[in-house]
Every structure is written in structure tokens, then in C-alpha cells.
Design a protein around this motif. Structure first.
Motif, PDB file in Angstrom:
ATOM      1  N   ASN A  41      -1.583   2.254   2.217  1.00  0.00           N
ATOM      2  CA  ASN A  41      -2.131   1.890   0.908  1.00  0.00           C
ATOM      3  C   ASN A  41      -1.285   0.777   0.295  1.00  0.00           C
ATOM      4  O   ASN A  41      -0.449   1.005  -0.591  1.00  0.00           O
ATOM      5  CB  ASN A  41      -2.162   3.118  -0.010  1.00  0.00           C
ATOM      6  N   ALA A  42      -1.520  -0.449   0.762  1.00  0.00           N
ATOM      7  CA  ALA A  42      -0.663  -1.581   0.404  1.00  0.00           C
ATOM      8  C   ALA A  42      -0.711  -1.935  -1.071  1.00  0.00           C
ATOM      9  O   ALA A  42       0.222  -2.581  -1.586  1.00  0.00           O
ATOM     10  CB  ALA A  42      -1.045  -2.804   1.242  1.00  0.00           C
ATOM     11  N   ASN A  43      -1.749  -1.565  -1.776  1.00  0.00           N
ATOM     12  CA  ASN A  43      -1.868  -1.916  -3.189  1.00  0.00           C
ATOM     13  C   ASN A  43      -1.205  -0.909  -4.129  1.00  0.00           C
ATOM     14  O   ASN A  43      -1.215  -1.097  -5.348  1.00  0.00           O
ATOM     15  CB  ASN A  43      -3.343  -2.067  -3.577  1.00  0.00           C
ATOM     16  N   GLU A  44      -0.642   0.135  -3.563  1.00  0.00           N
ATOM     17  CA  GLU A  44       0.007   1.163  -4.367  1.00  0.00           C
ATOM     18  C   GLU A  44       1.443   0.773  -4.709  1.00  0.00           C
ATOM     19  O   GLU A  44       2.064  -0.038  -4.011  1.00  0.00           O
ATOM     20  CB  GLU A  44       0.022   2.496  -3.615  1.00  0.00           C
ATOM     21  N   PRO A  45       2.027   1.352  -5.790  1.00  0.00           N
ATOM     22  CA  PRO A  45       3.458   1.129  -6.060  1.00  0.00           C
ATOM     23  C   PRO A  45       4.280   1.557  -4.850  1.00  0.00           C
ATOM     24  O   PRO A  45       3.889   2.456  -4.102  1.00  0.00           O
ATOM     25  CB  PRO A  45       3.732   2.037  -7.261  1.00  0.00           C
ATOM     26  N   ARG A  46       5.407   0.892  -4.651  1.00  0.00           N
ATOM     27  CA  ARG A  46       6.224   1.148  -3.466  1.00  0.00           C
ATOM     28  C   ARG A  46       6.574   2.624  -3.309  1.00  0.00           C
ATOM     29  O   ARG A  46       6.560   3.159  -2.204  1.00  0.00           O
ATOM     30  CB  ARG A  46       7.521   0.320  -3.566  1.00  0.00           C
ATOM     31  N   SER A  47       6.878   3.286  -4.418  1.00  0.00           N
ATOM     32  CA  SER A  47       7.253   4.701  -4.331  1.00  0.00           C
ATOM     33  C   SER A  47       6.078   5.563  -3.889  1.00  0.00           C
ATOM     34  O   SER A  47       6.259   6.553  -3.182  1.00  0.00           O
ATOM     35  CB  SER A  47       7.793   5.196  -5.676  1.00  0.00           C
ATOM     36  N   PHE A  48       4.856   5.196  -4.297  1.00  0.00           N
ATOM     37  CA  PHE A  48       3.673   5.956  -3.911  1.00  0.00           C
ATOM     38  C   PHE A  48       3.257   5.647  -2.475  1.00  0.00           C
ATOM     39  O   PHE A  48       2.645   6.489  -1.815  1.00  0.00           O
ATOM     40  CB  PHE A  48       2.508   5.633  -4.852  1.00  0.00           C
ATOM     41  N   GLN A  49       3.579   4.454  -1.996  1.00  0.00           N
ATOM     42  CA  GLN A  49       3.184   4.048  -0.647  1.00  0.00           C
ATOM     43  C   GLN A  49       4.203   4.468   0.413  1.00  0.00           C
ATOM     44  O   GLN A  49       3.813   4.924   1.493  1.00  0.00           O
ATOM     45  CB  GLN A  49       3.005   2.523  -0.588  1.00  0.00           C
TER      46      GLN A  49
END
Length: 250
Positions: free
Chosen positions: A81-89
Motif C-alpha cells: 500500500n504505497a500511498n499509506e503513511p510509512r508507519s501504516f505501510q
């Protein structure tokens, strides 16, 4: 200030309520020295957080938590999920399998092993779960890290019916209890540490010298950790155990 009840307003109740409850269980069981329940909750906590991350990426949240057939692979898939915040991805998806592993393949899940690792594992579960909660709050509410941590601290406050709270005021609703018992109830209701001046205010107690004596006695009995220098107190596991035996209802 964001209140705990508002921390996850964007989530459906079927995800928000289980998330808050599982985290409270992890934190409270840890404070009470109940290592086994604290660790087992880490597995359920991981499943709930996975469902939230998956819903955030898709733009539509599930109405309740779900357990993927292959939990590790499902978490790896979140990294796409490249569009997610880094912590969520990346960060949280890589932490969740570790929390899950502690539940399934450590001493908490199975009898045996050369060394009892329950305390150490429970500490890892609490630390990682706390960081995840702070990051969820930070991203979902666009808060600074320090502000998100304040909300997390509020989330772990022990719920004691006999202790009433409103904003920055607390009261023990049974004034007939011994002063020492009221002090311990108030300290136990705090998420981390209590300020001594706040304690005196909550108790309407003006004799600072005698109040300090009481805190020193409780400290010597290892019921609390009292710092005269910083004017702070923490509840200790024996203190938590003692509080469990006190009346909780009005």
C-alpha cells in the motif's frame, strides 16, 4: 485536548471498542503482574490492528475484526500500500507478526521451555502495543507525537468505579476509607505517575508534612514508588494487589 473517547472516532464501533478494550487489558494485566493474560491479548490486539490498517488502505473499514488465514503473509501484503503513511505501510505491519509470534510460539502459548520468559515477553507486548496505539492516534488525528502519547496515557488509566474523575479532578467517593487507602486508590487510577500536589488537591488534604510521611511509609512498604525530588508517585505491583482487595463500589 483529544479525549480517549474521541481518539478513534473515525473507526466503526466494531473496531474501535475491541481495540481500546484489548489495549486496556494488556496494560492493566501488566501493571498487576498478570503476565500470561497480558501476552495472550497481544494476539487479539494484532488481529484488530491488522483489520484497521487494511481498512484504512482500502478506504472502507470492516465492521468487526477478522483473522487472515495466513497472518504473516497478510501483513506483508500491507507493504504494497504505497500511498499509506510509512508507519501504516511498513513499521506496524512488521511489528504485528512479532506480537502474534509471542502469543503462538513462546512460553505463553505452550507449556515447557528452559526459561520462563513470560515477564520479558509481556514487556515486549506492552511496549510494542503502546507504540502502535500512539502511532494510530497520531496518524488518524494528525497529532504531534507528544500529544498522541498523552492520549495513550489516558487510555491505560485503571477504571475504578469508586474514583470519580472530571478533566483534572479526581475524588474517592467513599470518604470513610482510611486516608492511606484513598491515596492508593487514586494513585492506582493514574495511567503512569501521579503528581503529589494533585493527590493532595484530590483529597482536600492540607497537612503537607503528614502527607509526605504517609507517602514515605507506603514507599517503605513497597506499595508505591515515591520520589521526593520530583514530587511524583507510581503504584507498584504489591500496591496494585492491595488495591484489588479494596471496595471498588460506592
Amino acid at each position: 485536548m483529544i479525549l480517549p473517547s474521541q481518539a478513534f472516532a473515525a473507526l466503526p464501533a466494531g473496531l474501535r471498542d475491541p481495540l481500546l478494550e484489548e489495549y486496556r487489558l494488556i496494560a492493566q494485566n501488566y501493571v498487576e503482574g498478570k503476565w500470561l493474560p497480558s501476552e495472550l491479548s497481544g494476539g487479539r490486539f494484532s488481529e484488530i490492528v491488522y483489520t484497521i490498517l487494511d481498512g484504512h488502505a482500502k478506504g472502507v473499514y470492516a465492521s468487526s475484526p477478522s483473522k487472515p488465514q495466513n497472518f504473516v503473509q497478510a501483513c506483508r501484503n500491507l507493504e504494497n500500500n504505497a500511498n499509506e503513511p510509512r508507519s501504516f505501510q511498513i513499521l506496524i505491519p512488521r511489528l504485528l507478526p512479532a506480537l502474534y509470534e509471542i502469543r503462538n510460539n513462546r512460553n505463553v502459548g505452550h507449556v515447557g521451555g528452559d526459561v520462563d520468559s513470560n515477564h520479558m515477553d509481556a514487556t515486549a507486548v506492552l511496549s510494542n502495543a503502546s507504540w502502535i496505539m500512539g502511532e494510530l492516534i497520531r496518524v488518524l488525528h494528525n497529532l504531534a507525537i507528544a500529544d498522541a502519547q498523552q492520549v495513550v496515557d489516558q487510555l491505560v488509566e485503571r477504571r475504578i468505579p469508586i474514583v470519580w474523575q472530571s478533566v483534572d479532578m479526581k475524588r474517592v467517593l467513599n470518604p470513610k476509607l482510611k486516608l492511606q487507602d484513598q491515596v492508593l486508590l487514586l494513585i492506582a487510577s493514574c495511567a503512569s505517575q501521579c503528581n503529589v500536589d494533585d493527590l493532595q488537591k484530590w483529597l482536600d488534604y492540607e497537612n503537607k508534612a503528614y502527607f509526605s510521611k504517609i507517602l514515605k511509609e507506603l514507599h517503605s512498604q513497597r506499595l508505591i514508588e515515591y520520589s521526593e525530588q520530583h514530587r511524583t508517585v507510581h503504584i507498584l505491583p504489591p500496591g496494585s494487589k492491595y488495591v484489588e482487595g479494596l471496595p471498588k463500589e460506592i
